[in-house]
Design an enzyme around this catalytic site. Structure first.
Site, PDB file in Angstrom:
ATOM      1  N   ARG A  54     -18.249  23.402  10.385  1.00 44.18           N
ATOM      2  CA  ARG A  54     -18.919  22.264  11.023  1.00 44.18           C
ATOM      3  C   ARG A  54     -18.741  20.981  10.215  1.00 44.18           C
ATOM      4  NH1 ARG A  54     -22.229  23.428  15.274  1.00 44.18           N
ATOM      5  NH2 ARG A  54     -22.543  25.644  15.724  1.00 44.18           N
TER       6      ARG A  54
ATOM      7  N   SER B 179     -19.530 -11.817  -6.125  1.00 43.08           N
ATOM      8  CA  SER B 179     -20.626 -11.452  -7.012  1.00 43.08           C
ATOM      9  C   SER B 179     -21.859 -12.231  -6.604  1.00 43.08           C
ATOM     10  CB  SER B 179     -20.258 -11.762  -8.470  1.00 43.08           C
ATOM     11  OG  SER B 179     -21.402 -11.698  -9.302  1.00 43.08           O
ATOM     12  N   SER B 180     -23.026 -11.618  -6.738  1.00 45.24           N
ATOM     13  CA  SER B 180     -24.257 -12.297  -6.362  1.00 45.24           C
ATOM     14  C   SER B 180     -24.658 -13.347  -7.386  1.00 45.24           C
ATOM     15  CB  SER B 180     -25.397 -11.276  -6.196  1.00 45.24           C
ATOM     16  OG  SER B 180     -25.646 -10.631  -7.434  1.00 45.24           O
TER      17      SER B 180
ATOM     18  N   HIS C 212       1.367   4.771 -22.092  1.00 48.08           N
ATOM     19  CA  HIS C 212       0.220   4.935 -22.989  1.00 48.08           C
ATOM     20  C   HIS C 212      -0.560   3.628 -23.117  1.00 48.08           C
ATOM     21  CE1 HIS C 212       2.236   8.675 -24.096  1.00 48.08           C
ATOM     22  NE2 HIS C 212       3.315   7.953 -24.307  1.00 48.08           N
TER      23      HIS C 212
ATOM     24  N   ASN D 158     -13.434  -9.665  -6.302  1.00 47.53           N
ATOM     25  CA  ASN D 158     -13.355  -8.302  -6.831  1.00 47.53           C
ATOM     26  C   ASN D 158     -12.396  -7.424  -6.026  1.00 47.53           C
ATOM     27  OD1 ASN D 158     -15.244  -8.846  -8.854  1.00 47.53           O
ATOM     28  ND2 ASN D 158     -16.966  -8.336  -7.519  1.00 47.53           N
TER      29      ASN D 158
ATOM     30  N   SER E  17     -16.897  35.601  20.234  1.00 54.37           N
ATOM     31  CA  SER E  17     -17.145  34.161  20.063  1.00 54.37           C
ATOM     32  C   SER E  17     -16.030  33.480  19.281  1.00 54.37           C
ATOM     33  CB  SER E  17     -18.478  33.940  19.344  1.00 54.37           C
ATOM     34  OG  SER E  17     -19.544  34.422  20.123  1.00 54.37           O
TER      35      SER E  17
END
Length: 460
Positions: free
Chosen positions: A346, A297-298, A173, A305, A125
């Site tokens: 798979r 944004s809601s 930094h 964004n 196989s």
């Protein structure tokens, strides 16, 4: 209540929310794609054996028979795959079900009924599977993944060229450091991505076709005078893959590990880029083009964004987690074979799919970027302290003792401005023409060879 599988009911966002990004991979990396390529390998092997004069019990195919077999490959469809899945319910063996389907199909071609036992001849196989996966991977990489990777490199290269000479402050930094240009910093990313893309391109996709434990045992028992190593090599190369002569029952998947690790490195560099661009957006170095109808944004109407770079970063993380597991697991198999690779393989399309989603998101984000040169200039004009580096370096050139310490003592606790630099130069024992050269320096023109570096990169 059972829900029909659709984009809204898919468990994985690969086929659900992000299905539009990955649709090109469905015919290649799905179970249907695997079954289709298994059928292809079985039929190509049958044709190949029929063309070998040493296999006398299988006559050469007529043109009509050859065309009929090619039609079985070319016209293979989802309904054929469903018939194979129905056979698998009886056999409880996926490749055996493919073998039975191919036999039935060939038996319907005039003159082949007596020769169908040459289907799956001397095969294990894994002979079928490893070639099927190799062909699937090769097709997916060439048709979707590598083109998307190249598009990402090309898009960042275009932005690099556009902003090659635009000065900006570096930040090491997280703190203000010597100036650079936006193009040069993006060019660093281009160089890194190109190197990993070259590594991806160099990976050879391998195949084996040598029986149950890699020794051609059954082949030699049936036809002892055939050069089976040569037959195997020619058949694998005939399919468009490179030949691996040294295997157990399975092709050891080392090339897959090499490929997935190279893709993973590409992804890590792109993830680093996503975070840097996200940060540049947050300090207003980049604006994002507004898209009519989009909501940031809601609750906060003003927001635009950096969602594309966030999406890319998140999906690259998932992709690399899966690709890393594939790379670590697949080359390991107990003795001559265990089945742990079977279930893992798979998921081959999962890591690649998340990568593709991320590439497309990054490309979308790059397409929205607009450099805010005023903001870059504003930061530069209030950061004259970055010129302490060239001043003390020039002092070293002219033998001024302890230049770093002198400059530190003269500037410590004070903001370094253009006026302060003029005052400091008056106190230094330097030639007048050198002082004039230093006075020509500004944070905006103290960029070294940044533009030359970009020009070299883009020329290469």
């Amino acid at each position: 209540m059972k829900e029909e599988l659709a984009e809204l009911t898919a468990v994985s966002p690969i086929d659900g929310r992000y299905g539009g990004h990955t649709i090109a991979l469905r015919a290649l990396l799905s179970e249907y794609g695997l079954i289709k390529h298994r059928v292809l390998v079985e039929l190509r092997w049958f044709k190949y054996l029929a063309s070998d004069e040493n296999i006398k019990q299988l006559p050469n195919l007529t043109k009509q028979q050859s065309r009929a077999i090619d039609n079985l490959i070319d016209k293979f469809n989802v309904n054929d795959a469903k018939r194979i899945k129905a056979l698998e319910k009886k056999t409880n063996h996926d490749v055996k079900a493919v073998e039975y389907f191919v036999k039935r199909s060939l038996s319907e071609i005039e003159g082949l009924q007596l020769h169908v036992e040459f289907v799956h001849f001397a095969c294990t196989s894994e002979d079928i599977n490893n070639l099927a996966y190799g062909l699937m991977l090769d097709a997916a990489m060439n048709s979707a993944i590598k083109p998307a990777m190249k598009n990402v490199v090309r898009a960042i290269s275009e932005v690099t060229r556009k902003y090659a000479g635009v000065p900006m402050l570096s930040r090491t930094h997280g703190q203000v450091a010597s100036p650079t240009t936006m193009g040069k910093e993006l060019g660093n990313v281009v160089a890194r991505l190109k190197k990993q893309l070259e590594s991806v391109e160099k990976v050879s996709i391998l195949g084996k076709f040598n029986g149950a434990v890699g020794n051609y045992n059954a082949h030699k028992a049936a036809y002892p005078d055939v050069d089976w190593l040569l037959v195997s090599e020619n058949f694998v190369r005939h399919l468009g893959l490179d030949w691996n002569p040294y295997t157990t029952q399975i092709e050891p998947h080392d090339y897959m590990a090499e490929l997935f690790q190279a893709i993973g490195r590409f992804n890590t560099i792109l993830l680093d880029f996503d975070r840097d661009i996200w940060s540049y957006i947050s300090i207003n170095y980049f604006n994002q083009k507004k898209v009519d109808g989009e909501t940031g944004s809601s609750t906060m109407p003003h927001k635009v964004n950096p969602i594309d770079f966030e999406n890319s970063e998140g999906n690259l993380g998932i992709a690399n987690a899966i690709l890393a597991h594939l790379a670590e697991k697949l080359p390991i198999s107990r003795w001559q074979r265990d089945l742990t690779d079977s279930t893992v393989l798979r998921n081959l399309g999962v890591g690649l799919s998340y990568s593709l989603i991320a590439y497309n998101s990054a490309l979308k984000g790059i397409g929205k970027l607009e450099l805010n040169e005023d903001e870059l200039e504003k930061d530069l004009t209030k950061s004259w302290e970055v010129l302490s580096e060239p001043i003390q370096t020039i002092m070293r050139k002219y033998g001024v003792p302890e230049p770093y310490e002198k400059l530190k003592a003269m500037t410590r606790g004070e903001l370094l401005s253009q006026a302060r630099i003029i005052k400091i130069l008056d106190e230094l024992d330097l030639p007048e023409n050198v002082k004039n050269d230093i006075l020509e320096l500004t944070p905006s023109n103290y960029i070294g060879e940044a533009q030359k570096i970009v020009a070299r990169l883009l020329k290469d």
